[in-house]
Design an enzyme around this catalytic site. Structure first.
Site, PDB file in Angstrom:
ATOM      1  N   TYR A   1     -71.411 -34.032  35.581  1.00 33.30           N
ATOM      2  CA  TYR A   1     -70.275 -34.354  34.709  1.00 33.30           C
ATOM      3  C   TYR A   1     -69.116 -34.907  35.541  1.00 33.30           C
ATOM      4  CZ  TYR A   1     -66.151 -33.608  31.759  1.00 33.30           C
ATOM      5  OH  TYR A   1     -64.972 -33.770  31.063  1.00 33.30           O
TER       6      TYR A   1
ATOM      7  N   LYS B   1     -51.286 -42.465  30.396  1.00 41.51           N
ATOM      8  CA  LYS B   1     -52.418 -42.624  31.311  1.00 41.51           C
ATOM      9  C   LYS B   1     -53.506 -43.486  30.671  1.00 41.51           C
ATOM     10  CE  LYS B   1     -55.724 -39.782  33.949  1.00 41.51           C
ATOM     11  NZ  LYS B   1     -56.988 -40.158  33.292  1.00 41.51           N
TER      12      LYS B   1
ATOM     13  N   ARG C   1     -72.045 -41.468  28.752  1.00 43.64           N
ATOM     14  CA  ARG C   1     -72.400 -41.087  30.123  1.00 43.64           C
ATOM     15  C   ARG C   1     -73.827 -40.559  30.095  1.00 43.64           C
ATOM     16  NH1 ARG C   1     -66.653 -38.129  29.557  1.00 43.64           N
ATOM     17  NH2 ARG C   1     -65.479 -40.055  29.289  1.00 43.64           N
TER      18      ARG C   1
ATOM     19  N   GLN D   1     -51.906 -32.575  29.645  1.00 50.80           N
ATOM     20  CA  GLN D   1     -52.492 -33.829  29.180  1.00 50.80           C
ATOM     21  C   GLN D   1     -52.964 -33.685  27.740  1.00 50.80           C
ATOM     22  OE1 GLN D   1     -56.118 -33.985  28.722  1.00 50.80           O
ATOM     23  NE2 GLN D   1     -56.008 -36.058  27.903  1.00 50.80           N
TER      24      GLN D   1
ATOM     25  N   TYR E   1     -54.996 -35.241  24.433  1.00 47.02           N
ATOM     26  CA  TYR E   1     -55.857 -36.154  23.693  1.00 47.02           C
ATOM     27  C   TYR E   1     -55.392 -36.111  22.244  1.00 47.02           C
ATOM     28  CZ  TYR E   1     -59.283 -36.604  27.480  1.00 47.02           C
ATOM     29  OH  TYR E   1     -59.916 -36.883  28.661  1.00 47.02           O
TER      30      TYR E   1
ATOM     31  N   SER F   1     -55.902 -30.348  31.317  1.00 44.20           N
ATOM     32  CA  SER F   1     -56.530 -31.155  30.271  1.00 44.20           C
ATOM     33  C   SER F   1     -56.548 -30.432  28.930  1.00 44.20           C
ATOM     34  CB  SER F   1     -57.975 -31.480  30.686  1.00 44.20           C
ATOM     35  OG  SER F   1     -58.698 -32.066  29.620  1.00 44.20           O
TER      36      SER F   1
ATOM     37  N   HIS G   1     -60.059 -44.266  33.692  1.00 47.73           N
ATOM     38  CA  HIS G   1     -60.680 -42.970  33.381  1.00 47.73           C
ATOM     39  C   HIS G   1     -61.806 -42.657  34.377  1.00 47.73           C
ATOM     40  CE1 HIS G   1     -60.218 -40.049  30.005  1.00 47.73           C
ATOM     41  NE2 HIS G   1     -61.318 -39.552  30.541  1.00 47.73           N
TER      42      HIS G   1
ATOM     43  N   ARG H   1     -65.339 -43.796  33.566  1.00 49.58           N
ATOM     44  CA  ARG H   1     -66.091 -43.006  32.589  1.00 49.58           C
ATOM     45  C   ARG H   1     -65.972 -43.536  31.167  1.00 49.58           C
ATOM     46  NH1 ARG H   1     -67.637 -38.091  34.073  1.00 49.58           N
ATOM     47  NH2 ARG H   1     -67.001 -36.968  32.189  1.00 49.58           N
TER      48      ARG H   1
ATOM     49  N   THR I   1     -53.163 -39.433  27.259  1.00 51.29           N
ATOM     50  CA  THR I   1     -54.285 -40.295  27.624  1.00 51.29           C
ATOM     51  C   THR I   1     -54.568 -41.274  26.496  1.00 51.29           C
ATOM     52  OG1 THR I   1     -55.282 -38.679  29.114  1.00 51.29           O
ATOM     53  CG2 THR I   1     -56.748 -40.343  28.187  1.00 51.29           C
TER      54      THR I   1
END
Length: 387
Positions: free
Chosen positions: A25, A252, A165, A128, A130, A107, A276, A279, A156
């Protein structure tokens, strides 16, 4: 403690001590991983200009990020699932960063919650965000960050939808890991990691479970997460979130000069030039290649940081020489955390500071704030604009 001379030493220990799905990961990109690879190889293409017969005494790596004094131009980037790299990982990383004198960014997708980290960190940290479809959840998340005295919000912008991924899909990534035959066989060889996880209660996404509507346990988490990233996030919503937060705002995921100008117009205190970590959009240019044109576009309007590809103090030097105020590290500190917990994060920071300090001196500089384009040798065509 083993002798640690570079981030790769920590990376090898991380791989040996952490379950495969969590190591993968951290150490992977999306699709073909072209951008993931070029984030580091492009740094290697830049060379340093050696200077001699200069006074190298009284050197300083100290600077500021959004007005905050820091020991060196490095912040710990937000990394999801950090508490699966090592038990209580976010807490340990926050402690190491605070003691070292650099910012830590928690995060949204952390294992330890905002409240967990605030109760166990000796210094304020950044949070951070989302942006999710559930606006009430986002509002309460911001309120929780404010109540925890988070000193900046890092919003972000480059994960409205999730880049694929391949390794995560093949490994069946989950937190905690699902107990299949393959994962049980893997965990059997990672007893140190397993003992740590048995000794903590923090094994789920602490900012979400018990806080989001309809997510009371891990069984309901995956479906909620898959549906929640907000694909309608736009500059209007960014402006509203800035107003809702009311404090320092870092945006970001900027990789385009036009987007950088919009970030400055919306009133961001800083931007992070980032893809990122390779990613998300595979095939995008590396952050270091995009940095100069973003600096040219908005360098006098907003503070510029760089993320994606930093693995050494020389990488930090090169980013600063091309106009960044500071940098973020993700994988570099995660390798340390997975290798040796809090001591490993400290080791990663020490490796980077030592290399930055020595390289700066050999380039004829005594202060990181004096680094500039004159310290680099850039191959012809390196920053050629694509059409």
């Amino acid at each position: 403690m083993p002798v640690i001379t570079c981030i790769d030493d920590l990376k090898r220990l991380h791989k040996a001590r952490t379950p495969k799905m969590f190591y993968d990961y951290a150490e992977s990109g999306s699709w073909t991983e072209q951008t993931f690879r070029e984030n580091t190889t492009d740094f290697a293409g830049l060379r340093l200009r050696q200077k001699v017969a200069v006074d190298m005494t009284n050197r300083s790596t100290r600077t500021t990020m959004i007005g905050q004094d820091i020991a060196m131009p490095v912040a710990l980037a937000p990394v999801g699932l950090t508490g699966m790299q090592h038990a209580d990982g976010e807490i340990l990383a926050a402690r190491a960063a605070a003691k070292f004198g650099v910012p830590f960014t928690l995060s949204t997708m952390s294992i330890c919650s905002i409240e967990d980290v605030a109760a166990n960190s000796p210094a304020p940290f950044w949070f951070q965000l989302y942006v999710m479809r559930d606006e009430d959840f986002v509002r309460r998340l911001i309120e929780r960050a404010r109540a925890a005295n988070c000193s900046a919000l890092v919003l972000t912008l480059d994960l409205q939808i999730l880049g694929q991924r391949h390794k995560d899909l093949k490994n069946g990534l989950s937190a905690p890991p699902k107990l299949t035959a393959a994962t049980l066989a893997d965990l059997a060889t990672r007893w140190r990691w397993g003992m740590g996880m048995l000794g903590t209660k923090r094994r789920f996404f602490g900012n979400i479970v018990g806080h989001a509507r309809g997510v009371a346990d891990a069984s309901s988490l995956s479906s909620w997460t898959a549906e929640q990233f907000d694909p309608q996030l736009d500059w209007g919503k960014v402006a509203k979130l800035k107003e809702m937060w009311g404090g320092k705002l870092i945006l970001k995921g900027i990789l385009d000069a036009e987007d950088a100008r919009k970030a400055a117009e919306v009133g961001a205190d800083a931007i992070v030039v980032s893809n990122h970590g390779g990613r998300q959009l595979d095939g995008a240019l590396s952050s270091i290649r995009m940095l100069p044109q973003i600096v040219d576009a908005v360098g006098d309007k907003v503070e510029i940081h760089l993320d994606s590809g930093i693995r050494s103090g020389q990488d930090v030097l090169k980013a600063l020489a091309l106009g960044a105020r500071s940098t973020f590290i993700g994988r570099a500190f995660v390798h340390g955390l997975g290798a040796m917990g809090e001591a490993g994060v400290t080791a990663a920071l020490e490796v980077i500071r030592k290399e930055l300090d020595i390289s700066m001196a050999l380039c004829g500089e005594r202060d990181v704030q004096n680094l500039g384009r004159h310290n680099l040798l850039v191959p012809e065509g390196f920053f050629t604009r694509y059409s």
